[in-house]
Structure formats: C-alpha cells, structure tokens
Design a protein around this motif. Structure first.
Motif, PDB file in Angstrom:
ATOM      1  N   ASP A  65       0.715  -1.342   0.123  1.00  0.00           N
ATOM      2  CA  ASP A  65       0.170   0.035  -0.169  1.00  0.00           C
ATOM      3  C   ASP A  65       0.740   1.374  -0.038  1.00  0.00           C
ATOM      4  O   ASP A  65       0.314   2.422   0.363  1.00  0.00           O
ATOM      5  N   THR A  66       1.965   1.006  -0.291  1.00  0.00           N
ATOM      6  CA  THR A  66       3.022   2.383  -0.415  1.00  0.00           C
ATOM      7  C   THR A  66       3.506   2.448  -2.003  1.00  0.00           C
ATOM      8  O   THR A  66       3.629   1.437  -2.568  1.00  0.00           O
ATOM      9  N   ALA A  67       3.735   3.727  -2.461  1.00  0.00           N
ATOM     10  CA  ALA A  67       4.232   3.963  -3.636  1.00  0.00           C
ATOM     11  C   ALA A  67       5.241   5.076  -3.688  1.00  0.00           C
ATOM     12  O   ALA A  67       5.201   5.998  -2.665  1.00  0.00           O
ATOM     13  N   ILE A  68       6.371   5.056  -4.628  1.00  0.00           N
ATOM     14  CA  ILE A  68       7.175   6.188  -4.956  1.00  0.00           C
ATOM     15  C   ILE A  68       6.777   6.647  -6.151  1.00  0.00           C
ATOM     16  O   ILE A  68       6.793   5.668  -7.170  1.00  0.00           O
ATOM     17  N   VAL A  69       6.295   7.792  -6.493  1.00  0.00           N
ATOM     18  CA  VAL A  69       5.913   8.363  -7.737  1.00  0.00           C
ATOM     19  C   VAL A  69       7.005   9.508  -8.218  1.00  0.00           C
ATOM     20  O   VAL A  69       7.147  10.252  -7.303  1.00  0.00           O
ATOM     21  N   GLY A  70       7.703   9.315  -9.289  1.00  0.00           N
ATOM     22  CA  GLY A  70       8.637  10.417  -9.579  1.00  0.00           C
ATOM     23  C   GLY A  70       8.355  11.124 -10.903  1.00  0.00           C
ATOM     24  O   GLY A  70       7.511  10.505 -11.888  1.00  0.00           O
ATOM     25  N   GLY A  71       8.929  12.357 -10.947  1.00  0.00           N
ATOM     26  CA  GLY A  71       8.504  12.983 -12.424  1.00  0.00           C
ATOM     27  C   GLY A  71       9.463  14.151 -12.682  1.00  0.00           C
ATOM     28  O   GLY A  71      10.158  14.484 -11.551  1.00  0.00           O
ATOM     29  N   GLU A  72       9.632  14.265 -13.572  1.00  0.00           N
ATOM     30  CA  GLU A  72      10.599  15.572 -14.235  1.00  0.00           C
ATOM     31  C   GLU A  72       9.755  16.867 -14.079  1.00  0.00           C
ATOM     32  O   GLU A  72       8.877  16.933 -14.929  1.00  0.00           O
ATOM     33  N   VAL A  73      10.398  17.718 -13.560  1.00  0.00           N
ATOM     34  CA  VAL A  73       9.718  19.102 -13.358  1.00  0.00           C
ATOM     35  C   VAL A  73       9.831  19.770 -14.823  1.00  0.00           C
ATOM     36  O   VAL A  73      10.889  19.995 -15.130  1.00  0.00           O
ATOM     37  N   THR A  74       8.652  19.971 -15.272  1.00  0.00           N
ATOM     38  CA  THR A  74       8.353  20.628 -16.696  1.00  0.00           C
ATOM     39  C   THR A  74       8.116  21.938 -16.781  1.00  0.00           C
ATOM     40  O   THR A  74       8.263  22.724 -17.760  1.00  0.00           O
ATOM     41  N   ARG A  75       7.336  22.476 -15.537  1.00  0.00           N
ATOM     42  CA  ARG A  75       6.986  23.881 -15.421  1.00  0.00           C
ATOM     43  C   ARG A  75       7.164  24.291 -14.078  1.00  0.00           C
ATOM     44  O   ARG A  75       6.796  23.471 -13.131  1.00  0.00           O
ATOM     45  N   SER A  76       7.717  25.472 -13.945  1.00  0.00           N
ATOM     46  CA  SER A  76       7.792  25.961 -12.243  1.00  0.00           C
ATOM     47  C   SER A  76       7.874  27.547 -12.510  1.00  0.00           C
ATOM     48  O   SER A  76       8.527  27.906 -13.542  1.00  0.00           O
ATOM     49  N   ASN A  77       7.235  28.343 -11.496  1.00  0.00           N
ATOM     50  CA  ASN A  77       7.656  29.555 -11.375  1.00  0.00           C
ATOM     51  C   ASN A  77       8.873  29.839 -11.001  1.00  0.00           C
ATOM     52  O   ASN A  77       9.140  31.119 -10.928  1.00  0.00           O
TER      53      ASN A  77
END
Length: 175
Positions: free
Chosen positions: A105-117
């Motif tokens: 019931d645990t997860a690691i979700v990762g992503g590359e930041v594509t938009r940011s202020n």
C-alpha cells in the motif's frame, strides 16, 4: 574472450557509459497511484495532486505541487544567480511522471519538473513517497533530486524517509 568474464565486461561497459543503455520509464508492473494532499503550515499551505499509471514497460501521469510558504533566497554564496532568488509566494510546479514503484500500500511516484514559477526547479526530479489512505489516514512526503541516469523510483530507500500523516486529502495505491 573467456565466456565466464564476458558478463562482467558487459556490465563494466554499460556502467562506464561506453556502451549506451536506453532504459524506458520504470513501473513496477500494472500499478497506479493517485491522490491529493493538503498540508497546513504556519506560513502557508502545501497542496499536491498526482496521478501515475504504470505497466511493465511504461508509466504516465502528472504531478502538480503548490506550496504557498515563502522560500528564502538560496544564493548563499552571493553569486547573484537569479535562479536562486527567494520567492515570497512559494512555488508552483508541474512534473511529467517518469517512474512508479509500488510495494503493497506504499508507492514512490517520480517525475521531471517541466513547469515551475522558479527556474531552479526546472529539469529536477521530484519524488513523492505515499502510503494509501484507504486503510488508514495515509502518509506522505516529497523531495527534489538531481536527475540521474539509471536511477529509478524503486532504488530510493523507504527507510530514508519519514512520511507524515496527512491532514486532508486522499491517497490510493493499487497493484
């Protein structure tokens, strides 16, 4: 060449970068992790929503983070780098999911930041550490990392993180 030494030689070439290895986005089988979290703070609030769906050979989804807590100036060396300037209104960013690791019931979700202020976060890897809230209140934490080739969600040790109980929201992890 001695065939017993060939696998070790091949691994050496792969790790050295002489022989390229293109690894597709990582997912741990047919799995998903979705949710939203709100955390109240003394100086603002953090809101995170995400959706990640993975198959054995592909993963897709998006992460949205808005933290209204003011960020201090990060130019500690006095270089004048505008990317390190403070932000009185916090940070808002989006990331394209590129990895998902599910264990129970645990997860690691990762992503590359594509938009940011804030420019300093563009291209960084953001990781969410989540625990399903269907069976309990749920727990959550997150962090930024420099992107690294051949390093995936499942290689980050759970024991190194202390997810906190969520005050509001819903987290769902399925395999």
């Amino acid at each position: 060449m001695n065939t017993a030494r060939f696998p070790a030689f091949l691994v050496t070439l792969l790790l050295s970068g002489i022989l390229p290895l293109d690894v597709p986005a990582q997912a741990s089988g047919d799995s998903s992790a979705t949710g939203y979290v709100t955390v109240a703070r003394e100086d603002g609030s953090l809101t995170v929503s995400f959706s990640a769906v993975g198959r054995a050979d592909a993963v897709a989804g998006q992460i949205d983070i808005h933290d209204s807590s003011p960020l201090p100036d990060q130019d500690v060396d006095g270089t004048g780098d505008s990317a390190l300037a403070g932000s009185p209104h916090g940070v808002a960013l989006q990331a394209e999911v590129n990895c998902l690791a599910v264990d129970g019931d645990t997860a690691i979700v990762g992503g590359e930041v594509t938009r940011s202020n804030l420019a300093r976060y563009l291209g960084k890897q953001v990781l969410l550490f989540v625990e399903d809230s269907v069976k309990s209140q749920g727990r959550f934490t997150w962090g930024f990392y420099e992107p690294q080739k051949h390093v995936f969600c499942g290689t980050f040790p759970w024991a190194a993180y202390t997810p906190e109980r969520t005050a509001g929201g819903s987290l769902q992890v399925q395999r």
